[in-house]
Design a protein around this motif. Sequence first.
Motif, PDB file in Angstrom:
ATOM      1  N   ALA A 215      70.057 -44.046  53.753  1.00  0.00           N
ATOM      2  CA  ALA A 215      70.257 -42.714  53.186  1.00  0.00           C
ATOM      3  C   ALA A 215      70.390 -42.782  51.672  1.00  0.00           C
ATOM      4  O   ALA A 215      69.825 -41.955  50.942  1.00  0.00           O
ATOM      5  N   ASP A 216      71.135 -43.766  51.188  1.00  0.00           N
ATOM      6  CA  ASP A 216      71.313 -43.911  49.740  1.00  0.00           C
ATOM      7  C   ASP A 216      69.977 -44.181  49.044  1.00  0.00           C
ATOM      8  O   ASP A 216      69.681 -43.615  47.986  1.00  0.00           O
ATOM      9  N   LYS A 217      69.187 -45.053  49.641  1.00  0.00           N
ATOM     10  CA  LYS A 217      67.889 -45.396  49.036  1.00  0.00           C
ATOM     11  C   LYS A 217      66.967 -44.178  49.010  1.00  0.00           C
ATOM     12  O   LYS A 217      66.268 -43.932  48.017  1.00  0.00           O
ATOM     13  N   LEU A 218      66.977 -43.432  50.112  1.00  0.00           N
ATOM     14  CA  LEU A 218      66.137 -42.244  50.178  1.00  0.00           C
ATOM     15  C   LEU A 218      66.576 -41.206  49.150  1.00  0.00           C
ATOM     16  O   LEU A 218      65.734 -40.596  48.470  1.00  0.00           O
ATOM     17  N   MET A 219      67.883 -41.021  48.997  1.00  0.00           N
ATOM     18  CA  MET A 219      68.380 -40.054  48.029  1.00  0.00           C
ATOM     19  C   MET A 219      68.099 -40.502  46.597  1.00  0.00           C
ATOM     20  O   MET A 219      67.852 -39.666  45.712  1.00  0.00           O
ATOM     21  N   GLU A 220      68.124 -41.791  46.352  1.00  0.00           N
ATOM     22  CA  GLU A 220      67.783 -42.292  45.016  1.00  0.00           C
ATOM     23  C   GLU A 220      66.367 -41.879  44.643  1.00  0.00           C
ATOM     24  O   GLU A 220      66.087 -41.479  43.502  1.00  0.00           O
ATOM     25  N   ILE A 221      65.459 -41.975  45.615  1.00  0.00           N
ATOM     26  CA  ILE A 221      64.062 -41.598  45.373  1.00  0.00           C
ATOM     27  C   ILE A 221      63.956 -40.096  45.088  1.00  0.00           C
ATOM     28  O   ILE A 221      63.284 -39.666  44.137  1.00  0.00           O
TER      29      ILE A 221
ATOM     30  N   ARG B  70      63.403 -35.541  41.165  1.00  0.00           N
ATOM     31  CA  ARG B  70      63.925 -34.322  40.551  1.00  0.00           C
ATOM     32  C   ARG B  70      64.166 -34.537  39.056  1.00  0.00           C
ATOM     33  O   ARG B  70      63.872 -33.649  38.238  1.00  0.00           O
ATOM     34  N   GLN B  71      64.679 -35.702  38.683  1.00  0.00           N
ATOM     35  CA  GLN B  71      64.911 -35.993  37.278  1.00  0.00           C
ATOM     36  C   GLN B  71      63.591 -36.031  36.500  1.00  0.00           C
ATOM     37  O   GLN B  71      63.523 -35.562  35.360  1.00  0.00           O
ATOM     38  N   ASP B  72      62.565 -36.584  37.127  1.00  0.00           N
ATOM     39  CA  ASP B  72      61.239 -36.601  36.486  1.00  0.00           C
ATOM     40  C   ASP B  72      60.731 -35.177  36.258  1.00  0.00           C
ATOM     41  O   ASP B  72      60.160 -34.860  35.198  1.00  0.00           O
ATOM     42  N   ALA B  73      60.947 -34.318  37.258  1.00  0.00           N
ATOM     43  CA  ALA B  73      60.508 -32.925  37.135  1.00  0.00           C
ATOM     44  C   ALA B  73      61.242 -32.233  35.992  1.00  0.00           C
ATOM     45  O   ALA B  73      60.655 -31.438  35.233  1.00  0.00           O
ATOM     46  N   ARG B  74      62.517 -32.512  35.849  1.00  0.00           N
ATOM     47  CA  ARG B  74      63.297 -31.898  34.768  1.00  0.00           C
ATOM     48  C   ARG B  74      62.823 -32.399  33.405  1.00  0.00           C
ATOM     49  O   ARG B  74      62.760 -31.628  32.435  1.00  0.00           O
ATOM     50  N   LYS B  75      62.500 -33.697  33.304  1.00  0.00           N
ATOM     51  CA  LYS B  75      62.013 -34.243  32.042  1.00  0.00           C
ATOM     52  C   LYS B  75      60.700 -33.581  31.642  1.00  0.00           C
ATOM     53  O   LYS B  75      60.420 -33.377  30.453  1.00  0.00           O
ATOM     54  N   GLU B  76      59.899 -33.274  32.669  1.00  0.00           N
ATOM     55  CA  GLU B  76      58.610 -32.633  32.407  1.00  0.00           C
ATOM     56  C   GLU B  76      58.758 -31.113  32.303  1.00  0.00           C
ATOM     57  O   GLU B  76      57.759 -30.396  32.206  1.00  0.00           O
ATOM     58  N   LYS B  77      60.020 -30.636  32.335  1.00  0.00           N
ATOM     59  CA  LYS B  77      60.340 -29.206  32.261  1.00  0.00           C
ATOM     60  C   LYS B  77      59.687 -28.400  33.378  1.00  0.00           C
ATOM     61  O   LYS B  77      59.354 -27.229  33.225  1.00  0.00           O
ATOM     62  N   ASN B  78      59.517 -29.099  34.506  1.00  0.00           N
ATOM     63  CA  ASN B  78      59.008 -28.412  35.698  1.00  0.00           C
ATOM     64  C   ASN B  78      60.221 -27.899  36.462  1.00  0.00           C
ATOM     65  O   ASN B  78      60.620 -28.408  37.506  1.00  0.00           O
ATOM     66  N   TRP B  79      60.845 -26.846  35.898  1.00  0.00           N
ATOM     67  CA  TRP B  79      62.105 -26.357  36.447  1.00  0.00           C
ATOM     68  C   TRP B  79      61.949 -25.807  37.858  1.00  0.00           C
ATOM     69  O   TRP B  79      62.884 -25.913  38.675  1.00  0.00           O
ATOM     70  N   ALA B  80      60.782 -25.250  38.161  1.00  0.00           N
ATOM     71  CA  ALA B  80      60.564 -24.689  39.494  1.00  0.00           C
ATOM     72  C   ALA B  80      60.655 -25.781  40.561  1.00  0.00           C
ATOM     73  O   ALA B  80      61.309 -25.604  41.606  1.00  0.00           O
ATOM     74  N   LEU B  81      60.040 -26.941  40.285  1.00  0.00           N
ATOM     75  CA  LEU B  81      60.075 -28.041  41.246  1.00  0.00           C
ATOM     76  C   LEU B  81      61.483 -28.632  41.344  1.00  0.00           C
ATOM     77  O   LEU B  81      61.976 -28.927  42.443  1.00  0.00           O
TER      78      LEU B  81
END
Length: 475
Positions: free
Chosen positions: A426-432, A437-448
Amino acid sequence: MLKVYNTMTRQKEEFKPLKPGKVSIYCCGVTPYNHPHIGNARPFVTWDVIRRYFAKKGYKVHYIQNFTDVDDKIIAAANKEGVTWKDISDRYITAYFEAMDALNVRHADVYPRVSETMPEIIAMVQKLIDKGYAYVVDGDVFYSVEKFAGYGKLSGRDLEDMKAGARIEVDTRKHHPMDFALWKSVKPGEPYWDSPWGKGRPGWHIECSTMSLKYLGEKFDFHGGGSDLIFPHHENEIAQSQACIGDDHSFARYWLHNGFITIHNEKMSKSKNNFFTVKDILKEYPGEVIRFFILQTHYRSPLDFSDERLKEAQTSLGRLANTKAYIDELAKKEGNSDTAAELAGTAAELLKNFYEAMDDDFNTALAISQMFALSKEINIYYQDVTNGGKAFDAENFAKVRAAYMEMAGIIGIFEQQEAARDDGFADKLMEIIIALRQDARKEKNWALADKIRDELKAAGVVLEDTPNGVRWKKA
């Protein structure tokens, strides 16, 4: 000093084990003809905590719980389905274990079954006949309540009053209206065993007397079950067992009975069809929530069941689980300051209070309140360390963690969480997922990013932004 409320004496008594360092317990089990409902579950959750507590205090516990696998209701269910009585009992014994495992109820040392104890049951019935406490009528064997001087002492009933209040008996063969069956002659469509009185099967009460004496001996510490068993079941057990062993004192030293679980203040029961099975409740709530719901009320008090109260229990348990997550996070840190010295002292005091609550007739409700008090203090310390810049104290915090987990271990919570995370999947899956989600935020893809957060929340997982990164927890 541990005190327990003894139904026999109607007062709290100091617990003195029959054998130093050992505790022997017999708890009446289920009749497996249907899935266990939450009312069935209460005594087993209660005794599980009692057993854990004695073990933590250093006692060696021997715990017996029976299955009444031969019974009118089982036979009726089997005949209705066109299967054998054993098919029904085996099916619902399996269902019982599935339900109790979900509630973190540890297995008893022995689970004797009526069907596997027939030679001993027959021998005990014969002994009662030989001693003049029972009589045979047309292949049936009845216990003569008038022969036992102490009949009614557990329930506080008078035999003459019971006789006066008894309805007209269909079975006029009884010497007294309150006489009860030790052995029933066979009827069409019923299972049977051979006996000196003909083919038949045991009455309900004789089985527990036989099994408790077989596995725990003529004297043992605790006998327990629901309050509905006080009369006639436990009353009749005392009459049978005491008649056999020839002692004026109760064969069980302490009788403990839990209160009912009610629906709108009416006792929950299958006969009234106002029950909720553990299996069905598990579809909506984790097993630990159900367990916590039961233990937030003292075992002798009535407990009214409702969806609202289950939700409250879920919220409360979630608070304790959140503190557990904080503890796990801090436990990975290093630090040699003394900032948790005072907290360690508070934890020791609250743990002492926890034990004092449990020593007062296993008051889990009061004990849990001590855990909440410690949870609050740990949460404050966590915020001070993670957000307030306070130096971490690894040595003293280890003592705090040990106190909190000792409480949790006795109450029996956080175990499913630990089991689920043992392999780290579960921890490994949540890390992914968190990384995506962090990548989406960096790319300012707020919807995703918002979609990932919202979908996780809908699935019961909450993300928290902390100075040490994103944490996840179950809602």
